[in-house]
Design a protein around this motif. Sequence first.
Motif, PDB file in Angstrom:
ATOM      1  N   ASN A 234       0.802  -1.219   0.000  1.00 10.75           N
ATOM      2  CA  ASN A 234       0.000   0.000   0.000  1.00 10.75           C
ATOM      3  C   ASN A 234       0.832   1.264   0.000  1.00 10.75           C
ATOM      4  OD1 ASN A 234      -2.585  -1.221   0.043  1.00 10.75           O
ATOM      5  ND2 ASN A 234      -2.182  -1.843   2.158  1.00 10.75           N
ATOM      6  N   VAL A 235       2.062   1.144  -0.460  1.00 15.55           N
ATOM      7  CA  VAL A 235       2.978   2.271  -0.349  1.00 15.55           C
ATOM      8  C   VAL A 235       3.629   2.556  -1.710  1.00 15.55           C
ATOM      9  CG1 VAL A 235       5.118   3.062   0.719  1.00 15.55           C
ATOM     10  CG2 VAL A 235       3.468   1.814   2.061  1.00 15.55           C
ATOM     11  N   PHE A 236       3.756   3.835  -2.005  1.00 16.55           N
ATOM     12  CA  PHE A 236       4.494   4.289  -3.192  1.00 16.55           C
ATOM     13  C   PHE A 236       5.515   5.295  -2.674  1.00 16.55           C
ATOM     14  CE2 PHE A 236       5.201   7.352  -6.571  1.00 16.55           C
ATOM     15  CZ  PHE A 236       5.205   6.613  -7.740  1.00 16.55           C
ATOM     16  N   LYS A 237       6.776   4.829  -2.578  1.00 20.17           N
ATOM     17  CA  LYS A 237       7.795   5.675  -1.958  1.00 20.17           C
ATOM     18  C   LYS A 237       8.956   5.843  -2.934  1.00 20.17           C
ATOM     19  CE  LYS A 237       8.915   4.860   2.385  1.00 20.17           C
ATOM     20  NZ  LYS A 237       9.635   4.304   3.563  1.00 20.17           N
ATOM     21  N   ILE A 238       9.382   7.101  -3.112  1.00 25.61           N
ATOM     22  CA  ILE A 238      10.470   7.406  -4.053  1.00 25.61           C
ATOM     23  C   ILE A 238      11.810   7.266  -3.337  1.00 25.61           C
ATOM     24  CG2 ILE A 238      11.498   9.288  -5.390  1.00 25.61           C
ATOM     25  CD1 ILE A 238       8.590  10.124  -6.006  1.00 25.61           C
ATOM     26  N   LYS A 239      12.778   6.670  -4.048  1.00 25.14           N
ATOM     27  CA  LYS A 239      14.104   6.449  -3.458  1.00 25.14           C
ATOM     28  C   LYS A 239      14.739   7.771  -3.043  1.00 25.14           C
ATOM     29  CE  LYS A 239      14.838   2.475  -6.510  1.00 25.14           C
ATOM     30  NZ  LYS A 239      15.529   2.007  -7.716  1.00 25.14           N
ATOM     31  N   GLN A 240      15.543   7.677  -1.982  1.00 26.08           N
ATOM     32  CA  GLN A 240      16.136   8.889  -1.419  1.00 26.08           C
ATOM     33  C   GLN A 240      16.998   9.644  -2.439  1.00 26.08           C
ATOM     34  OE1 GLN A 240      15.659   9.947   1.962  1.00 26.08           O
ATOM     35  NE2 GLN A 240      16.486  11.811   1.134  1.00 26.08           N
ATOM     36  N   ASP A 241      17.789   8.901  -3.246  1.00 18.98           N
ATOM     37  CA  ASP A 241      18.739   9.595  -4.116  1.00 18.98           C
ATOM     38  C   ASP A 241      18.081  10.274  -5.319  1.00 18.98           C
ATOM     39  OD1 ASP A 241      18.039   7.181  -5.128  1.00 18.98           O
ATOM     40  OD2 ASP A 241      19.990   6.724  -6.015  1.00 18.98           O
TER      41      ASP A 241
END
Length: 1751
Positions: A234-241
């Motif tokens: 349930n998550v859409f998370k963009i990479k830190q870099d």
Amino acid sequence: MPPSIEIAILLLGVLALETHRSASALHIQQAFASPNQTNNFAVDPVSRKVYLATVNTVYQLNGTLSIEEEQRTGPVEDNLLCHAPQLPQAPCEHPKSLTDNHNKLLKLDRDQGVVLVCGSVYQGFCELRNIENISEIAVEFPHQGEKTVFPSMLNIAANHPNASTVGLIFKSHGGNTRLLVGATYTGAGTQFFPKNHSKEDLRFENTPEIAIRSLNIKDLSRLFTYDINPSEDNVFKIKQDVKTKNKLNFVHAFMQNTYSYIAFNNDAKMGHKESLPNSILARICLDTENPRKPSGPESRKLTESYIQMPLQCGFNGNIYNRLLSVYPAEIPTEDGKSSEPYLFGVFSKADRKSALCAFKFGDIDEEIRQGRRNCSNSPSSDVQVLDSVIQGSGAACIQKGNLVLQPDQLDCGAAHLQHPLALRRSLRAIPLVEYTGLTSVSVDNLTLLANMTLRNQWTLKLPASEAVHHIMTFDPNDRNFLYLMTSHHMLRVRVADCDQWTSCGECLGAGDAHCGWCTLENRCTIQKECAQGLLARSWISMGEGPQQCPSMTLTPPEISIAADIKDVGILINGSVPDLVNSRVECEYGPGVSTAATVHLDYGPAQIQTCPLLPRENYQPILPGTDHLTVSVAIKVNGTSVVSGSFIIYDCERTGAIHPKTSCVSCLSTRWKCYWDPENHLCVSNKDESKHSLLENAASCPSLVASEVPPSPSEMAQDFTLSLSNIQENEELECDFGTGQRYEATWLNSSTVKCSGVILSTNHRSQVYHLNLRRKRYFSGNGDDVFVDSPQPMRVEVYNCGVGSSDCSQCWGREDQGHLCGWCENSCRPRDDCQPIRDQCPAPEIHKISPLRGPVEGGTLLTVQGRNLGRRAAAVKVSIGDVPCTLLPELYTVSVEMVCVTGQSSHERTDIVEVDVDQSGIGPSKESFSYLIPKLQSLEPKKGSRAGGTKVIISGENLDIGSQVRVKVNNTLECTITDVSPFTITCPSPASSQSQQTTAQFIFNGVLYTGDNPFTFDSDEEDGEPHKGHFPLEYVEDPQFFTASKEKLIKHHPGEPLTLIINKGPSDLELMPEEYSVMIGSYPCNISFHNDQLFHCTINGLLSSNENELPVTVQVGNFRHTIAIVQLGGSELAIVVSIVVCCVLLLLCTVGFAELQTDMTDLTKELNRSQGIPFLEYKQFVTRTFFPKMFSDYEKSLVQPAFEYDGLGPRVLPETHPLLQDWQENNTTKPNVEEGITLFSTLLNNKHFLVTFVHALEQQKDFAVRDRCSLASLLTIALHGKLEYYTSIMKDLLVDLIDASAAKNPKLMLRRTESVVEKMLTNWMSICMYSYLKETVGEPFFLLLCAIKQQINKGSIDAITGKARYTLNEEWLLRENIEAKPQNINVSFQGCGMDSISIKVMNTDTISQVKEKILEAFYKNLPFSQWPRAEDVDLEWFDSGSNSKVLQDLDNSTLMEDGRKKLNTVFHYQIPEGASLAMSMKDKRDNTLGRVKDLDTEKYVHLVLPHDDQNDHKRSHRTSHRKKVLPEIYLTRLLSTKGTLQKFLDDLFQAILSIPQDRPPLAIKYFFDFLEEQADKRGITDPDTLHIWKTNSLPLRFWVNILKNPQFVFDIDKTDHMDACLSVIAQAFIDACSISDLQLGKDSPTNKLLYAKEIPEYKKRVQCYYKQIQEMPPLSEQEMNAHLAEESRKYRNEFNTTLALTEIYKYAKKYRTQVVTALESNPTARRTQLHHKFEQVIALVEDNIYECCSEA
């Protein structure tokens, strides 16, 4: 094509509108003012409550916006670096302070009875409040004593006032409530996060950009968690870099079917390219309660179904690239039976302009399905995997064989498919409406039937500067009201004001989709307010149109007053409901009505009858008229629904009101009447007893009019009259309207005669009308009865004694039939004059005008006097012996005439004479002068294309023609505004294009051709232009802009306003008084700073009903609005536009799908910190003097060599044998030194040196390279004495000019084939070096950098050198190579720098990557100090810390077509952001040399070499390599050219301009010398001088520099850069040429590329030459002082001894010939120069080779 659909759309935005719009304004019904800034609102459709969230407070309002409850939510003690205090055991060491709580999310969940309220404090914490009472917490969270609370359950919304949050609540498949949230990332690295606290970022781990969270209040332990169950994602998370590349700014989240959509902008791209869309629509499949196919998966995974696509509003550079507001709506189709979903969006761009676009959800669905198919089956560039997301499946779309995707997988993806996906191709829409300042859209589903136009717009006055929130919503219970929120107000606005329209036509034509005509209430209403509105045909909508308005037709439409008719039939048309059981009446006036009977009560028409009123109830028919119009209205249940009228007529009155044509009028009227000939009456019906009634006007009794000659007053005469349709012997009288009547006697059955009629008049002439009266008959009211006279019979009577003051006037009346004669000095009837003498006295002339005219004639001459003839034909006029042609139409008998002057052969002055037949000749007292007009000049010579330039023509006698005209270009009239003897003024007409035209002058219709009027027949000599044609050049309109080019200028009313206005470069020579500037309606005072800049000031107060005043600059007819002044503090208005539009299928053709690099993009990257790497003067000199190494000493030029130390390579300084710092290894013997010194003295003797040069040049084996070498050696040897060198050069040039003048002077200096031509090249190099370095260096260097940047934007083939972006067609990489840019992180061992990120293409070879890395690390050093790619190693460390040395060729190298394919970034599969290390090699390995030197038969990079013998080998391979059409790749040339254009313009401007502080003295001196030489030889052709100047400076010096930047800078000139520079140099050469470019379709592209700019550049060159010519001349002393200063600046730089030694070698080789030449020259012989020369040889000769080895 889909069916056309129509919609009504409401747009709101902050905008000031024209005042005349406010007549139909929207009405704010209710308003709630908030003391704090508003954030969000929501409306409950069930309770009609409105929830409003503001900073620190939430309100619960009722439907009319009265407050019910309020709750404070802040400020609270908080710190951005602290966890929420609700997190158990979460101490915080950072100090907290009072922080405002901005509401980020406000959502209603009626099923669970809660309102979700999320704020910016406590890391974006959310509360659940009671939906019935917002001040109560509905669910305590976290629950008291709850231990398992995670930060991710608390960090829900964005924790910053300016960061976005969107959300929606939905029911999942299992009936559980879920919350979808999108929140902008506010952690480390963003502008929202405190600097230098990256370790305390609480957001990255705990707050994904998009999440689906539990909102089930029965399961508190999981409330707000997105970790709902293990099988879900349930998550859409963009990479830190990659967070910095994905700054998501969310606009709205909404549901459509079972999908959730999230609209957002990627702000990382904002400002990057204005022409590209940054707006994105993402779709996620939700587990909703809707029935699912049993085969479907148990649960959805967010990232599996996630797919996004760009939305593009606008086309072709007019793209609105930022999304502001979206609204999904179901729009009924044209048939009204179904509907289709659309997404409406408001988009904006940088200049505040905005637009509304609409996208079909059907198109969105199809794009998504196609994208998933492409990703699985045929990976293409149209779709890519979003590898920036942590939960994704991988980096790229992968071919999955012949996998067939199920419909559910196409729509929502699956675990085994790549995810999440991003479509690359934008979904595009054409703007439905474009406006300034729109911010929000909401759509009401109304079916309309009109075309796509902006139908109307209404304003809503709001407090100043209150922007409208991007979400609006219609009142769910009454869609005629709209809820909207501004920054401090909640408003309920009525969207329709129908009452203002009083008729059906006005109502339906007003363009308000909410208004319609309520038929049975006879008023304009919204449908809901029409009591019978739901009854069929009782409410007519705007879409049905005014043609459906009720109307009525009556039968019969006209009724005779005598007829016995009881009822009238009425047919009702238009949209009227069935009138069953309704009370229907016919109303004839207030309170006068009869009951109607309905006969036909169905279908579109309804028929009724109405009883007529008794006759006495009608108004009487007015006197003088014959009918009455009776109004009738149909009333239904007491309300008038439709009205009409019928006519009651009276035939008797028709006859009576036209007594002279009573019968004809009776039988010609539009209703039916009859004529009773017995009683002479008009009757309305046929009485059976009377059979003689007439029905046809042709049978009426009537008098037939005949012509009667005029007769003198008081003379008795008889009249014979013809009659028709009259019984003979009826008693008749002639009536002339005088009261006297004369009996008519019958001559036969159709003729009567009236005798002895005497008529008189006191006027010159009077007309009587003759009528026949019937004796003994009178009309009903006692009037006379006449026989009809359809054509009145005119009788003219004249009086000779009136109106004839002289003989000619009297006799002249004969032409009008007046028989008058002149006797006893007065005019009398002829019968009274006995005997008759018809001769008149001689004519007298009292006045003539004008007194002057052109010799060509054509002047209209007016002559006034007495006895000037009886008729025009009897008069002749002359001026001396020149006839003047009379104009009969302007002749007034005896007193005035106008004639056209004839042509005179010369200037003269003569009297005017009038010659009248039988009366003699009369001379004038005044004289008429024939003159020659002289035109001397026309100013200005140039005018604006828009026209209106004030053209002033100067000369003499310019006002002498009756008609003076000025024509431009043979066709355009220049309307004259002022004429005097010496000037004519007219504003130039507009021109469709910039062009050279001529102005012509026409006097009295004759073209002016010079002083002699007859020159237009003679041949023009030498092709000279016609004297009558003055050149007038139309140039482009001037361009104006404000100082910083801003389009919007904010200004406070009441303060003075000053604007600085710049004028772009223009050829117009404008005077200050020709400019005017208006701000709105206020004139602005102008003061000029210089040609290009002026100030405009308004000291008075600017006040206006308008909020925005345009700044308009006017020059002539050219008007241009350059900016808007926005007045602050006054009211702003919202615009509400109703748009009726039809959505069309978009057909998109792929045309310019090529990369276009912005200028800003490029300029940004050219920021070099070390300045410009100029070569030193001595290196510049050696490189320009000796460009190719011919002689032995040049071959010893030392190449730069490297030394290695701990910091990497160190370069040794470059040197040259001719430089002073050259280290010689041997010593020279004294006698040789003495000989060389003596030789130096000889060279400083002008006679010796000139003779020496000529002697050598006469030798056949003294080749061109020897001549150039000698010239350069002489320049070095004499560098310390430039004055002497210059005088030698001039002497030799004079000899050269003499030689060429005898042949073809235009060929002089064309090449460098003589010593003096090379000397001139060197002289120019020395003199221009300072200017080159100080003025031209920077723009030239920027152009070189720009070329390199642009070439590197695309792929470059390492072997052929061909590139995707270039200016040179031969170097264009025509194949479509798939290439992507990517970033790599590189460290350089021993360089002492951190690793840096470098952009490369995935098609780059390893050597190309190395070169880009070296440039990044060494960009602050000159190129000669860089290591080469062959000197370094490159290693890649993959994720497993394994390292790999990257090389162009290694064991992994692939073969293609029998050749080794060079390894690329793509070959090694190096990922985005990979880490690489570079190090210096211990020693260079020579396994692979420079890539461009590789054999194309053995190696290949991107493309195979194009040779014919290989074509058959490749034929089977070409299918997968797309060949590109010529138009496509030629657009790449144009794209590159466009990107570089500004840099090129700046460079050419620098070369061809004259700075005030550094005027080019040498150029002035040399050009003057050339002009002097031309004068001496009588060479007057300006083209020859232009060619000489061009060959001396632009082609000799500048082209050489343009092609060889390595002469000026320490840079790497690649072969490809060389190819681009050759195109630029060619453009410069063409600009300097005097011949026009002859271009056709077969011309080389390199010539065509700059064809459009060449004419402009040519003008610049000519202007530059003119400016040089206008500089004050230089004396020899001034020039010598300048040259001495140049010598002094660089003394001791050069090894003059070595130069002399090299010159001596030539002297020794041609010793005999030199001696012979010296002996044959008398001056040389007298000064013993040949002996001195022999002495030099004797001294040097024995040991020259030993002591001066070729160093």
